[in-house]
Write a protein that holds these residues in place. Sequence first.
Motif, mmCIF file in Angstrom:
data_model
loop_
_atom_site.group_PDB
_atom_site.id
_atom_site.type_symbol
_atom_site.label_atom_id
_atom_site.label_comp_id
_atom_site.label_asym_id
_atom_site.label_seq_id
_atom_site.Cartn_x
_atom_site.Cartn_y
_atom_site.Cartn_z
ATOM 1 N N SER A 135 -1.508 77.994 32.601
ATOM 2 C CA SER A 135 -1.902 78.164 33.994
ATOM 3 C C SER A 135 -3.243 77.488 34.263
ATOM 4 O O SER A 135 -4.019 77.240 33.340
ATOM 5 C CB SER A 135 -2.027 79.662 34.265
ATOM 6 O OG SER A 135 -2.691 79.898 35.472
ATOM 7 N N ASN A 136 -3.509 77.220 35.533
ATOM 8 C CA ASN A 136 -4.835 76.737 35.937
ATOM 9 C C ASN A 136 -5.874 77.848 35.898
ATOM 10 O O ASN A 136 -7.065 77.592 35.960
ATOM 11 C CB ASN A 136 -4.779 76.163 37.357
ATOM 12 C CG ASN A 136 -4.269 74.747 37.363
ATOM 13 O OD1 ASN A 136 -4.677 73.929 36.555
ATOM 14 N ND2 ASN A 136 -3.375 74.457 38.281
ATOM 15 N N ASP A 137 -5.425 79.092 35.809
ATOM 16 C CA ASP A 137 -6.318 80.255 35.769
ATOM 17 C C ASP A 137 -6.901 80.390 34.368
ATOM 18 O O ASP A 137 -6.190 80.726 33.416
ATOM 19 C CB ASP A 137 -5.537 81.512 36.154
ATOM 20 C CG ASP A 137 -6.411 82.762 36.206
ATOM 21 O OD1 ASP A 137 -7.552 82.736 35.688
ATOM 22 O OD2 ASP A 137 -5.927 83.764 36.756
ATOM 23 N N LYS A 182 -8.565 82.541 33.021
ATOM 24 C CA LYS A 182 -8.586 83.886 32.455
ATOM 25 C C LYS A 182 -7.224 84.320 31.910
ATOM 26 O O LYS A 182 -7.108 85.366 31.287
ATOM 27 C CB LYS A 182 -9.056 84.886 33.510
ATOM 28 C CG LYS A 182 -10.500 84.662 33.898
ATOM 29 C CD LYS A 182 -10.975 85.675 34.907
ATOM 30 C CE LYS A 182 -12.452 85.443 35.165
ATOM 31 N NZ LYS A 182 -12.784 85.304 36.533
ATOM 32 N N LYS A 183 -6.187 83.525 32.150
ATOM 33 C CA LYS A 183 -4.838 83.864 31.671
ATOM 34 C C LYS A 183 -4.761 83.636 30.164
ATOM 35 O O LYS A 183 -5.361 82.687 29.637
ATOM 36 C CB LYS A 183 -3.791 83.007 32.369
ATOM 37 C CG LYS A 183 -3.668 83.289 33.831
ATOM 38 C CD LYS A 183 -2.428 84.077 34.087
ATOM 39 C CE LYS A 183 -2.316 84.341 35.577
ATOM 40 N NZ LYS A 183 -1.022 84.716 35.971
ATOM 41 N N PRO A 184 -4.020 84.491 29.463
ATOM 42 C CA PRO A 184 -3.901 84.331 28.006
ATOM 43 C C PRO A 184 -3.450 82.934 27.572
ATOM 44 O O PRO A 184 -3.988 82.388 26.604
ATOM 45 C CB PRO A 184 -2.866 85.392 27.616
ATOM 46 C CG PRO A 184 -3.002 86.450 28.668
ATOM 47 C CD PRO A 184 -3.329 85.695 29.938
ATOM 48 N N SER A 185 -2.499 82.346 28.284
ATOM 49 C CA SER A 185 -2.008 81.023 27.883
ATOM 50 C C SER A 185 -3.124 79.983 27.916
ATOM 51 O O SER A 185 -3.226 79.149 27.012
ATOM 52 C CB SER A 185 -0.851 80.588 28.784
ATOM 53 O OG SER A 185 -1.275 80.534 30.135
ATOM 54 N N THR A 186 -3.955 80.032 28.928
ATOM 55 C CA THR A 186 -5.029 79.057 29.064
ATOM 56 C C THR A 186 -6.124 79.310 28.033
ATOM 57 O O THR A 186 -6.688 78.374 27.476
ATOM 58 C CB THR A 186 -5.591 79.081 30.497
ATOM 59 O OG1 THR A 186 -4.496 79.083 31.408
ATOM 60 C CG2 THR A 186 -6.448 77.869 30.777
ATOM 61 N N ASN A 214 4.018 73.111 32.796
ATOM 62 C CA ASN A 214 4.131 74.048 33.910
ATOM 63 C C ASN A 214 4.662 73.262 35.105
ATOM 64 O O ASN A 214 3.935 72.461 35.685
ATOM 65 C CB ASN A 214 2.759 74.661 34.225
ATOM 66 C CG ASN A 214 2.811 75.660 35.356
ATOM 67 O OD1 ASN A 214 3.668 75.586 36.233
ATOM 68 N ND2 ASN A 214 1.873 76.584 35.351
ATOM 69 N N PHE A 236 4.947 80.754 26.485
ATOM 70 C CA PHE A 236 4.359 81.861 27.250
ATOM 71 C C PHE A 236 5.237 82.134 28.469
ATOM 72 O O PHE A 236 4.761 82.150 29.593
ATOM 73 C CB PHE A 236 2.957 81.486 27.742
ATOM 74 C CG PHE A 236 1.891 81.512 26.694
ATOM 75 C CD1 PHE A 236 1.119 82.638 26.484
ATOM 76 C CD2 PHE A 236 1.646 80.392 25.923
ATOM 77 C CE1 PHE A 236 0.121 82.650 25.536
ATOM 78 C CE2 PHE A 236 0.643 80.396 24.969
ATOM 79 C CZ PHE A 236 -0.115 81.528 24.768
ATOM 80 N N ARG A 237 6.507 82.304 28.278
ATOM 81 C CA ARG A 237 7.456 82.563 29.353
ATOM 82 C C ARG A 237 8.321 83.753 28.942
ATOM 83 O O ARG A 237 8.385 84.093 27.776
ATOM 84 C CB ARG A 237 8.338 81.330 29.615
ATOM 85 C CG ARG A 237 7.582 80.082 30.060
ATOM 86 C CD ARG A 237 6.902 80.216 31.393
ATOM 87 N NE ARG A 237 7.862 80.591 32.413
ATOM 88 C CZ ARG A 237 7.563 81.294 33.494
ATOM 89 N NH1 ARG A 237 6.336 81.692 33.719
ATOM 90 N NH2 ARG A 237 8.486 81.601 34.380
ATOM 91 N N CYS A 266 0.989 85.424 18.302
ATOM 92 C CA CYS A 266 0.077 84.574 19.063
ATOM 93 C C CYS A 266 -0.505 83.489 18.149
ATOM 94 O O CYS A 266 -1.047 83.804 17.088
ATOM 95 C CB CYS A 266 -1.045 85.428 19.649
ATOM 96 S SG CYS A 266 -2.329 84.457 20.466
#
Length: 144
Positions: free
Chosen positions: A20-22, A24-28, A45, A75-76, A123
């Motif tokens: 994600s562009n976020d 704070k998201k775990p994937s990022t 994405n 991460f889906r 993870c």
Amino acid sequence: MSDIKRILENSKSIAMIGVSNDLKKPSTIVMKYMQEYGYKVYPVNPSAKGKKILGEEVYASITEIKDPIDIVDVFRPSKEAYGIAEDSVKIGAKVLWLQLGIRDENAKSLVEKNNIEYVENKCTKMEYQKFFLKVRQAFPVLSN
């Protein structure tokens, strides 16, 4: 040697699905971490295709990536894993890695039939920390 340790030692490229562009998201967070430890990470994405995340061009699908991919890191939701497994076979990935809470027996069966290793419910960041940094916490800065 653990299969996971060997996978992480022998892999250099990761297609990370669901980044994600976020920030704070775990994937990022995981993407940034793996970049910092020398992995080439390709963010995937469809809604951010053509943009950049953490300096890397975003792809809509792993099938658009022209470079060889060692790990397809997912991460889906589990229900999407089989389609991702099919794409992993198409591109000749070495490993299908499903993040924490993600499992799919059909995806596992498909990739293993095609000589692709399968990891589920783990993870990449936490496994890297465990094997190479001897850290077990998800957020080691909090361990002081």
